[in-house]
Design a protein around this motif. Structure first.
Motif, PDB file in Angstrom:
ATOM      1  N   ASP A  78    -129.945  -3.786 -16.744  1.00  0.00           N
ATOM      2  CA  ASP A  78    -130.246  -4.027 -18.160  1.00  0.00           C
ATOM      3  C   ASP A  78    -128.961  -4.220 -18.961  1.00  0.00           C
ATOM      4  OD1 ASP A  78    -132.903  -3.756 -17.512  1.00  0.00           O
ATOM      5  OD2 ASP A  78    -133.088  -1.701 -18.298  1.00  0.00           O
ATOM      6  N   ALA A  79    -127.960  -3.383 -18.655  1.00  0.00           N
ATOM      7  CA  ALA A  79    -126.691  -3.464 -19.380  1.00  0.00           C
ATOM      8  C   ALA A  79    -125.968  -4.780 -19.083  1.00  0.00           C
ATOM      9  CB  ALA A  79    -125.805  -2.272 -19.015  1.00  0.00           C
ATOM     10  N   ILE A  80    -125.961  -5.194 -17.817  1.00  0.00           N
ATOM     11  CA  ILE A  80    -125.295  -6.446 -17.447  1.00  0.00           C
ATOM     12  C   ILE A  80    -126.036  -7.635 -18.057  1.00  0.00           C
ATOM     13  CG2 ILE A  80    -124.759  -7.999 -15.520  1.00  0.00           C
ATOM     14  CD1 ILE A  80    -124.150  -5.445 -13.860  1.00  0.00           C
ATOM     15  N   TYR A  81    -127.351  -7.608 -18.001  1.00  0.00           N
ATOM     16  CA  TYR A  81    -128.112  -8.720 -18.570  1.00  0.00           C
ATOM     17  C   TYR A  81    -127.849  -8.859 -20.070  1.00  0.00           C
ATOM     18  CZ  TYR A  81    -131.917 -11.933 -19.542  1.00  0.00           C
ATOM     19  OH  TYR A  81    -132.648 -13.028 -19.933  1.00  0.00           O
ATOM     20  N   SER A  82    -127.678  -7.732 -20.731  1.00  0.00           N
ATOM     21  CA  SER A  82    -127.449  -7.768 -22.188  1.00  0.00           C
ATOM     22  C   SER A  82    -126.119  -8.406 -22.551  1.00  0.00           C
ATOM     23  CB  SER A  82    -127.517  -6.346 -22.759  1.00  0.00           C
ATOM     24  OG  SER A  82    -126.369  -5.595 -22.387  1.00  0.00           O
ATOM     25  N   THR A  83    -125.191  -8.496 -21.579  1.00  0.00           N
ATOM     26  CA  THR A  83    -123.886  -9.107 -21.877  1.00  0.00           C
ATOM     27  C   THR A  83    -123.937 -10.634 -21.794  1.00  0.00           C
ATOM     28  OG1 THR A  83    -123.022  -9.201 -19.577  1.00  0.00           O
ATOM     29  CG2 THR A  83    -122.767  -7.109 -20.788  1.00  0.00           C
ATOM     30  N   ILE A  84    -124.991 -11.187 -21.224  1.00  0.00           N
ATOM     31  CA  ILE A  84    -125.025 -12.630 -20.970  1.00  0.00           C
ATOM     32  C   ILE A  84    -125.119 -13.440 -22.257  1.00  0.00           C
ATOM     33  CG2 ILE A  84    -126.355 -14.488 -19.899  1.00  0.00           C
ATOM     34  CD1 ILE A  84    -127.030 -12.558 -17.631  1.00  0.00           C
ATOM     35  N   ALA A  85    -125.897 -12.958 -23.204  1.00  0.00           N
ATOM     36  CA  ALA A  85    -126.060 -13.687 -24.465  1.00  0.00           C
ATOM     37  C   ALA A  85    -124.704 -13.853 -25.156  1.00  0.00           C
ATOM     38  CB  ALA A  85    -127.019 -12.935 -25.383  1.00  0.00           C
ATOM     39  N   GLY A  86    -124.397 -15.072 -25.546  1.00  0.00           N
ATOM     40  CA  GLY A  86    -123.151 -15.323 -26.259  1.00  0.00           C
ATOM     41  C   GLY A  86    -121.956 -15.599 -25.366  1.00  0.00           C
ATOM     42  N   ARG A  87    -122.156 -15.484 -24.039  1.00  0.00           N
ATOM     43  CA  ARG A  87    -121.081 -15.788 -23.100  1.00  0.00           C
ATOM     44  C   ARG A  87    -121.453 -17.033 -22.312  1.00  0.00           C
ATOM     45  NH1 ARG A  87    -121.103 -11.594 -19.076  1.00  0.00           N
ATOM     46  NH2 ARG A  87    -118.938 -12.060 -18.516  1.00  0.00           N
ATOM     47  N   LYS A  88    -120.452 -17.735 -21.804  1.00  0.00           N
ATOM     48  CA  LYS A  88    -120.719 -18.884 -20.946  1.00  0.00           C
ATOM     49  C   LYS A  88    -120.737 -18.403 -19.509  1.00  0.00           C
ATOM     50  CE  LYS A  88    -119.345 -23.528 -19.610  1.00  0.00           C
ATOM     51  NZ  LYS A  88    -118.353 -24.623 -19.699  1.00  0.00           N
ATOM     52  N   ILE A  89    -121.935 -18.329 -18.951  1.00  0.00           N
ATOM     53  CA  ILE A  89    -122.129 -17.872 -17.579  1.00  0.00           C
ATOM     54  C   ILE A  89    -122.573 -19.062 -16.747  1.00  0.00           C
ATOM     55  CG2 ILE A  89    -123.486 -16.348 -16.084  1.00  0.00           C
ATOM     56  CD1 ILE A  89    -121.517 -14.896 -17.904  1.00  0.00           C
ATOM     57  N   VAL A  90    -121.930 -19.278 -15.608  1.00  0.00           N
ATOM     58  CA  VAL A  90    -122.265 -20.447 -14.791  1.00  0.00           C
ATOM     59  C   VAL A  90    -123.138 -20.097 -13.588  1.00  0.00           C
ATOM     60  CG1 VAL A  90    -120.185 -21.684 -15.502  1.00  0.00           C
ATOM     61  CG2 VAL A  90    -120.131 -20.278 -13.415  1.00  0.00           C
ATOM     62  N   ALA A  91    -123.327 -18.810 -13.325  1.00  0.00           N
ATOM     63  CA  ALA A  91    -124.159 -18.398 -12.183  1.00  0.00           C
ATOM     64  C   ALA A  91    -124.507 -16.922 -12.308  1.00  0.00           C
ATOM     65  CB  ALA A  91    -123.436 -18.644 -10.860  1.00  0.00           C
ATOM     66  N   ILE A  92    -125.547 -16.517 -11.597  1.00  0.00           N
ATOM     67  CA  ILE A  92    -125.883 -15.108 -11.444  1.00  0.00           C
ATOM     68  C   ILE A  92    -125.328 -14.673 -10.088  1.00  0.00           C
ATOM     69  CG2 ILE A  92    -127.719 -13.402 -11.275  1.00  0.00           C
ATOM     70  CD1 ILE A  92    -127.383 -14.658 -14.073  1.00  0.00           C
ATOM     71  N   GLY A  93    -124.363 -13.762 -10.117  1.00  0.00           N
ATOM     72  CA  GLY A  93    -123.739 -13.356  -8.859  1.00  0.00           C
ATOM     73  C   GLY A  93    -122.601 -12.386  -9.071  1.00  0.00           C
ATOM     74  N   GLU A  94    -122.159 -11.649  -8.062  1.00  0.00           N
ATOM     75  CA  GLU A  94    -122.744 -11.847  -6.758  1.00  0.00           C
ATOM     76  C   GLU A  94    -123.851 -10.827  -6.537  1.00  0.00           C
ATOM     77  OE1 GLU A  94    -120.176 -10.466  -3.210  1.00  0.00           O
ATOM     78  OE2 GLU A  94    -118.711 -10.444  -4.867  1.00  0.00           O
ATOM     79  N   ILE A  95    -124.925 -11.304  -5.993  1.00  0.00           N
ATOM     80  CA  ILE A  95    -126.120 -10.490  -5.799  1.00  0.00           C
ATOM     81  C   ILE A  95    -126.576 -10.640  -4.343  1.00  0.00           C
ATOM     82  CG2 ILE A  95    -126.764 -10.817  -8.203  1.00  0.00           C
ATOM     83  CD1 ILE A  95    -128.887 -12.827  -7.297  1.00  0.00           C
ATOM     84  N   GLY A  96    -127.469  -9.778  -3.901  1.00  0.00           N
ATOM     85  CA  GLY A  96    -127.956  -9.918  -2.535  1.00  0.00           C
ATOM     86  C   GLY A  96    -128.241  -8.598  -1.864  1.00  0.00           C
ATOM     87  N   ILE A  97    -127.926  -8.539  -0.573  1.00  0.00           N
ATOM     88  CA  ILE A  97    -128.225  -7.340   0.226  1.00  0.00           C
ATOM     89  C   ILE A  97    -127.052  -7.059   1.162  1.00  0.00           C
ATOM     90  CG2 ILE A  97    -129.772  -6.300   1.940  1.00  0.00           C
ATOM     91  CD1 ILE A  97    -132.027  -8.042   0.836  1.00  0.00           C
ATOM     92  N   ASP A  98    -126.635  -5.801   1.212  1.00  0.00           N
ATOM     93  CA  ASP A  98    -125.562  -5.352   2.094  1.00  0.00           C
ATOM     94  C   ASP A  98    -126.053  -4.128   2.853  1.00  0.00           C
ATOM     95  OD1 ASP A  98    -123.215  -3.905   3.088  1.00  0.00           O
ATOM     96  OD2 ASP A  98    -122.027  -5.288   1.884  1.00  0.00           O
ATOM     97  N   LEU A  99    -126.201  -4.273   4.170  1.00  0.00           N
ATOM     98  CA  LEU A  99    -126.656  -3.153   5.000  1.00  0.00           C
ATOM     99  C   LEU A  99    -125.545  -2.609   5.888  1.00  0.00           C
ATOM    100  CD1 LEU A  99    -130.222  -4.411   5.992  1.00  0.00           C
ATOM    101  CD2 LEU A  99    -129.537  -2.921   4.092  1.00  0.00           C
ATOM    102  N   TYR A 100    -124.316  -3.025   5.605  1.00  0.00           N
ATOM    103  CA  TYR A 100    -123.175  -2.528   6.376  1.00  0.00           C
ATOM    104  C   TYR A 100    -122.831  -1.103   5.957  1.00  0.00           C
ATOM    105  CZ  TYR A 100    -118.421  -2.132   8.225  1.00  0.00           C
ATOM    106  OH  TYR A 100    -117.290  -1.716   8.892  1.00  0.00           O
ATOM    107  N   TRP A 101    -122.822  -0.859   4.659  1.00  0.00           N
ATOM    108  CA  TRP A 101    -122.389   0.441   4.148  1.00  0.00           C
ATOM    109  C   TRP A 101    -123.536   1.434   4.014  1.00  0.00           C
ATOM    110  CZ3 TRP A 101    -117.452   1.119   4.490  1.00  0.00           C
ATOM    111  CH2 TRP A 101    -116.571   0.041   4.317  1.00  0.00           C
TER     112      TRP A 101
END
Length: 255
Positions: A78-101
């Protein structure tokens, strides 16, 4: 010649002089476009600071790294999404799944992944995917989300040919970094069956430095060593590797 680093954490360097030197070494090697993946709430300000210094060269993403998905992840999202407004964002990332750790957070990671893909669809943005020891799980999510709006980069691609073809079929480019220069990685053999039109270059700086710097801190200027390896694999001039992969990055990020 123009090289594009589609994935660098150059903003981790907090010393302003050292950061400027890193950038100058990029320019000396014709690495003039750098895309900055977000990993947590704290890195938002670091990325914005670097973008403000080099607005023609550096481009911001927004997202929560799967290794930072814990019990409180919804609050962070929620906090990260709230920063998007008013900024120039070119992608959502990095996101995904990490099962190594940590495999115990898989369900949380899937939930966060789905939510952030929804952001990307809502904002008509590509996604940049982190996948470590989780190809099956990542593809399960992507197949569920399959559609014209789903697109982006499978960052730090280290999979086999089947993984490569499935990613491409889903609308993704493969992010190729220093691992392609490692003799035992086998990635060079996979890429012999993948057209260059499906690839972009990256460093993942300061991680995964290419040969001859393997084991040392990576930096975006080293991208030229990745590009040289692809020139060898595809038997093409370095300038053509740079041109094609940079054009691919423009198709993804629209900048």
């Amino acid at each position: 010649m123009l090289l594009t680093d589609t994935h660098t954490h150059l903003y981790y360097e907090r010393d302003e002089l050292k950061q400027a030197q890193l950038m100058q070494r990029c320019f000396d090697q014709k690495v003039n476009r750098l895309f900055l993946p977000n990993v947590d709430l704290a890195s938002v300000a670091m990325i914005d600071e670097l973008v403000s210094r080099y607005p023609e060269n550096c481009f911001a993403m927004a997202g929560l790294h799967p290794c930072d998905v814990k019990e409180d992840f919804q609050q962070l999202l929620d906090a990260i999404y709230s920063t998007i407004a008013g900024r120039k964002i070119v992608a959502i990332g990095e996101i995904g799944i990490d099962l190594y750790w940590d495999k115990t957070t898989l369900d949380l990671q899937k939930d966060a992944f789905h939510q952030q893909i929804a952001w990307a669809k809502k904002l008509n943005l590509p996604i940049v995917i982190h996948c470590r020891e989780a190809f099956d799980e990542v593809f399960e999510v992507l197949e569920a989300e399959r559609g014209d709006q789903l697109r982006g980069i499978l960052h730090c691609f280290t999979g086999n040919l089947d993984h490569a073809l499935q990613a491409i079929d889903l609308g993704f480019y493969l992010g190729i970094g220093g691992v392609v220069t490692y003799k035992k990685a086998g990635l060079d053999e996979v890429l012999k069956h993948v057209p260059l039109e499906h690839l972009v270059l990256e460093t993942d700086s300061p991680y995964l430095a290419p040969v001859p710097f393997r084991g040392k801190p990576n930096e975006s200027s080293y991208l030229v060593h990745v590009a040289n390896k692809l020139a060898e694999i595809y038997a093409l001039p370095l300038e053509e590797i740079a041109a094609i992969t940079t054009e691919n990055s423009r198709k993804i990020f629209l900048v």
